[in-house]
Scaffold this active site. Structure first.
Site, PDB file in Angstrom:
ATOM      1  N   GLU A  48      -6.938   3.771   5.391  1.00  0.00           N
ATOM      2  CA  GLU A  48      -7.357   4.844   5.018  1.00  0.00           C
ATOM      3  C   GLU A  48      -8.789   5.441   5.721  1.00  0.00           C
ATOM      4  OE1 GLU A  48      -8.233   4.980   0.555  1.00  0.00           O
ATOM      5  OE2 GLU A  48      -8.176   7.096   0.623  1.00  0.00           O
ATOM      6  N   ASP A  62      -1.596  14.720   3.341  1.00  0.00           N
ATOM      7  CA  ASP A  62      -1.173  13.407   4.149  1.00  0.00           C
ATOM      8  C   ASP A  62       0.144  13.689   4.818  1.00  0.00           C
ATOM      9  OD1 ASP A  62      -2.937  13.114   2.016  1.00  0.00           O
ATOM     10  OD2 ASP A  62      -2.883  10.933   2.381  1.00  0.00           O
ATOM     11  N   ASP A 118       0.444   8.767  -0.598  1.00  0.00           N
ATOM     12  CA  ASP A 118      -0.850   8.859   0.386  1.00  0.00           C
ATOM     13  C   ASP A 118      -0.876   7.267   0.680  1.00  0.00           C
ATOM     14  OD1 ASP A 118      -0.858   7.959  -2.430  1.00  0.00           O
ATOM     15  OD2 ASP A 118      -3.196   8.476  -2.413  1.00  0.00           O
ATOM     16  N   TRP A 129      -3.516  21.151   2.319  1.00  0.00           N
ATOM     17  CA  TRP A 129      -2.788  20.179   1.466  1.00  0.00           C
ATOM     18  C   TRP A 129      -1.438  20.915   1.205  1.00  0.00           C
ATOM     19  CZ3 TRP A 129      -7.109  18.312   3.183  1.00  0.00           C
ATOM     20  CH2 TRP A 129      -7.253  16.738   3.160  1.00  0.00           C
ATOM     21  N   ARG A 132      -2.498   1.190  -4.853  1.00  0.00           N
ATOM     22  CA  ARG A 132      -3.642   1.326  -5.823  1.00  0.00           C
ATOM     23  C   ARG A 132      -3.121   2.357  -6.962  1.00  0.00           C
ATOM     24  NH1 ARG A 132      -7.409   4.643  -1.830  1.00  0.00           N
ATOM     25  NH2 ARG A 132      -6.797   6.606  -2.110  1.00  0.00           N
ATOM     26  N   ASP A 133      -4.009   2.770  -7.809  1.00  0.00           N
ATOM     27  CA  ASP A 133      -3.180   3.489  -8.997  1.00  0.00           C
ATOM     28  C   ASP A 133      -3.310   5.225  -8.492  1.00  0.00           C
ATOM     29  OD1 ASP A 133      -6.183   3.902  -8.680  1.00  0.00           O
ATOM     30  OD2 ASP A 133      -6.896   3.490 -10.710  1.00  0.00           O
ATOM     31  N   GLU A 134      -2.648   5.224  -7.687  1.00  0.00           N
ATOM     32  CA  GLU A 134      -2.394   6.549  -6.959  1.00  0.00           C
ATOM     33  C   GLU A 134      -1.035   6.685  -6.632  1.00  0.00           C
ATOM     34  OE1 GLU A 134      -5.719   7.663  -4.908  1.00  0.00           O
ATOM     35  OE2 GLU A 134      -5.390   9.633  -4.750  1.00  0.00           O
ATOM     36  N   HIS A 156      -2.446   3.702   4.703  1.00  0.00           N
ATOM     37  CA  HIS A 156      -2.570   5.160   4.323  1.00  0.00           C
ATOM     38  C   HIS A 156      -2.008   5.986   5.748  1.00  0.00           C
ATOM     39  CE1 HIS A 156      -4.591   6.634   0.891  1.00  0.00           C
ATOM     40  NE2 HIS A 156      -4.926   7.794   1.565  1.00  0.00           N
TER      41      HIS A 156
HETATM   42  C1  RAM Z   1      -7.153  10.669  -1.989  1.00  0.00           C
HETATM   43  C2  RAM Z   1      -5.820  10.172  -1.538  1.00  0.00           C
HETATM   44  C3  RAM Z   1      -5.092  11.033  -0.346  1.00  0.00           C
HETATM   45  C4  RAM Z   1      -5.926  12.230   0.135  1.00  0.00           C
HETATM   46  C5  RAM Z   1      -6.525  12.796  -1.160  1.00  0.00           C
HETATM   47  C6  RAM Z   1      -7.558  14.237  -1.084  1.00  0.00           C
HETATM   48  O1  RAM Z   1      -7.372  10.170  -3.272  1.00  0.00           O
HETATM   49  O2  RAM Z   1      -5.531   9.106  -1.228  1.00  0.00           O
HETATM   50  O3  RAM Z   1      -5.104  10.573   0.772  1.00  0.00           O
HETATM   51  O4  RAM Z   1      -5.154  13.313   0.422  1.00  0.00           O
HETATM   52  O5  RAM Z   1      -7.458  12.016  -1.977  1.00  0.00           O
END
Ligand code: RAM
Length: 907
Positions: A766, A502, A489, A555, A493-495, A787
């Protein structure tokens, strides 16, 4: 398949007058499966063959082909014989399956449309990797098993492994088979093997671990050798999912090595990872983590660790664990990540005596490298950022808990050069603190290495509009920043997770820009491994153990959308074969929860819809409508896939299901005037129904009219999130509202693509307003400046503004549709893509009331050109069919075409 008569006529006609040389050149660019050129360590024991026809594409077509497969010694393994077919991609191998390590060669020749045969191509090779876990005689090696304290103790320390070995004779062929739990770098006699980063890659490590094969013939020598490796936690044992927890799959890194050396007499010597190896954790990388960066203490460097004379006494013997049936060990089936380019700093600003900020001019993903003067023992701190604050300092709040920092402590005073390679960073700015204060900072102190899955750029788009061109740049940077082994995504960041929503919205656009065929085919394997028995697919893939949940519509539907998009854009039927069951199971997941064709799942909605009536972030579109729309779309794609795969019963079953959902959706969500009946009337509500063909044909125009009214009421601007945005231009265009499709793209007003460009974006953001000069930064909890999701508009730009699209009925650009929009805000647009048949392009330019339109159709393919009623064709093609609406249609064979057109409406 029946084609209209004019199609053949035009082909015959167009091939008249062609001066075909008697010599037909041999096919070139021989590849197997998803584009592998003479691979080593290949993953598939029964490959598919593809080639390109060489020479002027003018009318060049294949009438028949012949493939030969032989052992490297020349013994025939399989011959196709002459096959009358125009198929030049994905021809399946029909011999006995290849074995692990087997080295084979293949070649092909073809007959053109006149029946003239070509020479044989050069031989191409395929060398198989270790296909089964049982091929591994080595063992997993790792630090001593003290699991309880190991977890406490291991805060991202890198494990250093070492082994010396003797080689009796000169090596003719050396192969290193290697993988790790964690991420490794491995060297032989002090030389790093390969140029790969973050290998083996990110999979669900309890199910499957990818393995790598390297040619190390040149690295080993007769006599004593040393092999060393550094293994970091990576995704396997590092932090994931926005919390402090680590060790989702395991608590320390492990390594598996099998070095196979063949000498001139074909004697095999093998060196494997086993109890004879040694390790230490007390090396210079004292901390490395994907989210948290890296700390390096040069005072702890293991001098001469990779030299023969190193004293192993300071090391401990490793512990071992056997290779078991699970996880599967399988050759990586796409390219690893690598440095693909390096950005130099464009400016530097001093913020204090000890601190400077470098600007690389572009938000990017990879590694900052420092090359600067230091003082012994004084730590250099490297902090990165995507943006600067108003006072010129770096903005890091949007990284959330990801430390995204690197520290380097020098052992000596002098100039050092270093980069943190066990972590990656999303950044444009690099703040460096702690250098020798006597030195004046210069631009060459910092550069940025761009790291991503190593795929080729295949598509180009450009136009007369500077902001549109910047948008295309941002789409491409958004893609390379987020295709680092998995589709993430965001990269900073911490993701940094493989969010499935996406991925599905961006897949089509991504396949245009870069050759992501193998990347997606491989990630889909992870999606299949992730799918739950009830058909659900996680919100992100791979998902750590215990976190494989989620049924959010839009998703988990990557399970049916991406295989289909991949098939349409590459023509690869195997993709459908491999994923068909997964596609249907995902649809069944909806079916099980549905009632009378309608279904409602919880989920992320039209994520980040910008202007809201109701809930934050999830948008205002009815969850029941979203769920039902994806359910119906899934049924329609399963029906199409079943037709391609020749599963007639399934075609009927999924067509009936699609009809049921379609009828129910129209009856439930639309009133008599075609207006939405949902609590809030949203753009995305209409877009999903129209975009997924859930409105009966006779009602499409009234529903589209309602959408148009809705958009007009919203100021002729989009009000869509992740699910609606990819559809808005396409649906408006398809339903006769081209002017609005253009309006929503070409506005500078918020929310829009150009709005973020006007605020300085060099990647996709984003949110439409992640930052604005007027209001500053958006909410730091969800504010990525890299993003890719909104980059999905690329598809419409390439297919319509420039006018080149694949035809789903003849996928992989075997036949292409050319339908440029000539009367919009542009005066020129051009698109080109290296298809699996060769380069295809469409470029038009307007001068006064005339247009020049240049088209290139690769050999062995065809195209249909559609031109609107307001232009007439002055020259360049013949056999023009005029449609009832006044538009023209021209069937094109392969070759270059230069057309002159005139705008009739200009007098
Ligand atoms: C966020 C992500 C992503 C998205 C979800 C639902 O944390 O960055 O882009 O698909 O949430």
């Amino acid at each position: 398949m029946r084609l209209p008569l004019f199609y053949f006529l035009s082909l015959v006609y167009c091939s008249l007058g062609l001066s075909l040389s008697a010599e037909v050149e041999a096919p070139v660019e021989l590849v197997v499966n998803e584009g592998f050129e003479s691979p080593i360590g290949f993953y598939d024991s029964e490959p598919r063959f593809s080639w390109k026809l060489k020479g002027e594409p003018q009318g060049l077509r294949q009438q028949a082909y012949e493939i030969d497969v032989a052992s490297i010694a020349g013994n025939n393994l399989w011959s196709s014989g002459r096959v009358d077919s125009n198929q030049s991609i994905d021809v399946p191998y029909g011999g006995r399956p290849f074995k692990s390590r087997e080295l084979v060669q293949w070649r092909v020749r073809f007959w053109d449309q006149t029946g003239t045969g070509s020479e044989w191509s050069d031989w191409a090779r395929i060398e198989l990797g270790l296909l089964e876990s049982s091929d591994w005689s080595g063992q997993w090696i790792h630090p001593l098993p003290k699991p309880a304290d190991e977890i406490e103790e291991n805060f991202g320390q890198v494990v250093y492994f070492r082994k010396t070995f003797n080689v009796d004779a000169h090596t003719k062929t050396g192969r290193l088979y290697v993988t790790s739990k964690g991420i490794f770098e491995i060297s032989i006699n002090g030389q790093k093997v390969g140029h790969d980063a973050f290998v083996p890659g990110f999979t669900d490590y309890h199910k499957r671990i990818e393995t790598l094969t390297y040619d190390v013939t040149e690295l080993v020598r007769a006599g004593k050798n040393v092999i060393t490796a550094e293994v970091a936690n990576g995704w396997y044992a590092g932090r994931l999912m926005w919390n402090k927890k680590k060790h989702y799959w395991g608590s320390y890194p492990e390594l598996l090595v099998q070095l196979e050396l063949l000498d001139e007499k074909n004697q095999l010597a093998t060196v494997v990872s086993d109890e004879t190896w040694h390790y230490t954790k007390d090396g210079p990388v004292v901390m490395a983590d994907i989210y948290d960066g890296e700390d390096y203490d040069a005072r702890l460097e293991l001098h001469d660790f990779d030299a023969l004379h190193f004293e192993e006494k300071s090391l401990k013997p490793v512990a071992t664990s056997p290779v078991e049936a699970m996880p599967l060990l399988m050759p990586k089936r796409f390219a690893p990540s690598r440095v693909t380019r390096t950005l130099q700093s464009v400016s530097v600003s001093r913020i204090s005596e000890q601190s400077v900020i470098f600007d690389l001019g572009q938000n990017m993903v990879g590694w900052p490298e420092i090359h600067l003067p230091v003082i012994a023992g004084q730590t250099i701190q490297i902090r990165v950022a995507e943006m600067l604050q108003a006072d010129g300092s770096i903005y890091t709040e949007n990284y959330r808990s990801a430390r995204s920092m690197a520290n380097y402590t020098p052992a000596k005073t002098g100039v050092i050069q270093w980069k943190p390679t066990f972590s990656f960073f999303g950044f444009r700015y690099v703040e460096v603190t702690g250098f020798d204060p006597k030195a004046a900072p210069t631009l060459d102190w910092v550069c940025g290495h761009v790291v991503h899955t190593d795929f080729k750029q295949v598509g180009e788009f450009t136009s007369s509009h500077a902001k549109l061109n910047q948008l295309q740049q941002n789409i491409q940077w958004g893609q390379i920043g987020n295709f680092l082994d998995i589709p993430t995504d965001c990269p900073q960041r911490d993701e940094r997770l493989g969010w499935t929503g996406d991925a599905q919205v961006f897949a089509a656009t991504s396949l245009f820009n870069y050759d992501t065929h193998a990347f997606w085919a491989s990630w889909l394997q992870s999606v299949r491994e992730n799918q739950q028995p009830n058909g659900a697919v996680s919100n992100f893939v791979p998902a750590p153990p215990g976190h494989a949940k989620g049924t959010s519509p839009g998703w988990g539907d990557c399970a049916f959308i991406i295989p289909w998009e991949l098939y349409v854009r590459t023509g690869d039927i195997e993709v459908l074969r491999e994923n068909y069951e997964m596609m249907c199971k995902r649809v069944q997941c909806y079916a099980n929860a549905s009632k009378d064709g309608l279904v409602e799942f919880k989920g992320f909605g039209d994520w980040l819809q910008p202007i809201l009536v109701g809930k934050a972030m999830r948008g205002d579109t009815s969850m029941q409508l979203i769920s039902t729309a994806f359910y119906g779309y899934g049924a329609s794609l399963c029906a199409k896939a079943a037709a391609v795969l020749g599963k007639q019963e399934d075609v009927l079953k999924y067509e009936a299901l699609f009809d049921e959902v379609r009828t129910a959706a129209a009856a439930h969500f639309l009133d008599d005037s075609g207006k939405l009946t949902t609590a809030v009337e949203t753009q995305t509500g209409y877009l999903l129904l129209l975009g997924f063909d859930l409105v009966p044909s006779e009602r499409r125009s009234e529903v589209a009219a309602q959408l148009s009214v809705r958009i007009k009421a919203d100021g002729n601007r989009l009000n869509t999130g992740f699910l609606g945005t990819p559809l808005i231009n396409r649906v408006l265009d398809d339903t006769g509202h081209l002017e609005q499709a253009i309006a929503v793209l070409f506005t500078n007003e918020y929310p829009s693509w150009f709005y973020s460009i006007d605020q300085g974006a060099t990647t996709m953001w984003e949110r439409w307003n992640s930052y604005s000069y007027a209001d500053g930064f958006g909410n730091k909890s969800m504010n990525s400046f890299n993003h890719y999701a909104y980059g999905a508009v690329g598809q419409w730009m390439y297919e319509r503004l420039a006018g080149l699209a694949p035809d789903p009925k003849h996928p992989g650009y075997k036949h292409m549709i050319l339908r440029p929009i000539l009367n919009g805000p542009l005066t020129s647009a051009s698109v080109s893509i290296d298809t699996r048949y060769g380069r295809a392009s469409s470029a038009w330019q307007k001068t006064g009331d005339t247009y020049a339109l240049d088209i290139l159709i690769p050999a062995n393919t065809t195209g249909t050109l559609y031109l609107p009623d307001y232009v007439e064709i002055l020259s360049g093609v013949e056999l023009i069919e005029t449609e009832t609406d006044g538009s023209s249609r021209v069937e094109l064979h392969s070759g270059p075409f230069s057309l002159k057109l005139r705008d009739r409406s200009v007098r």
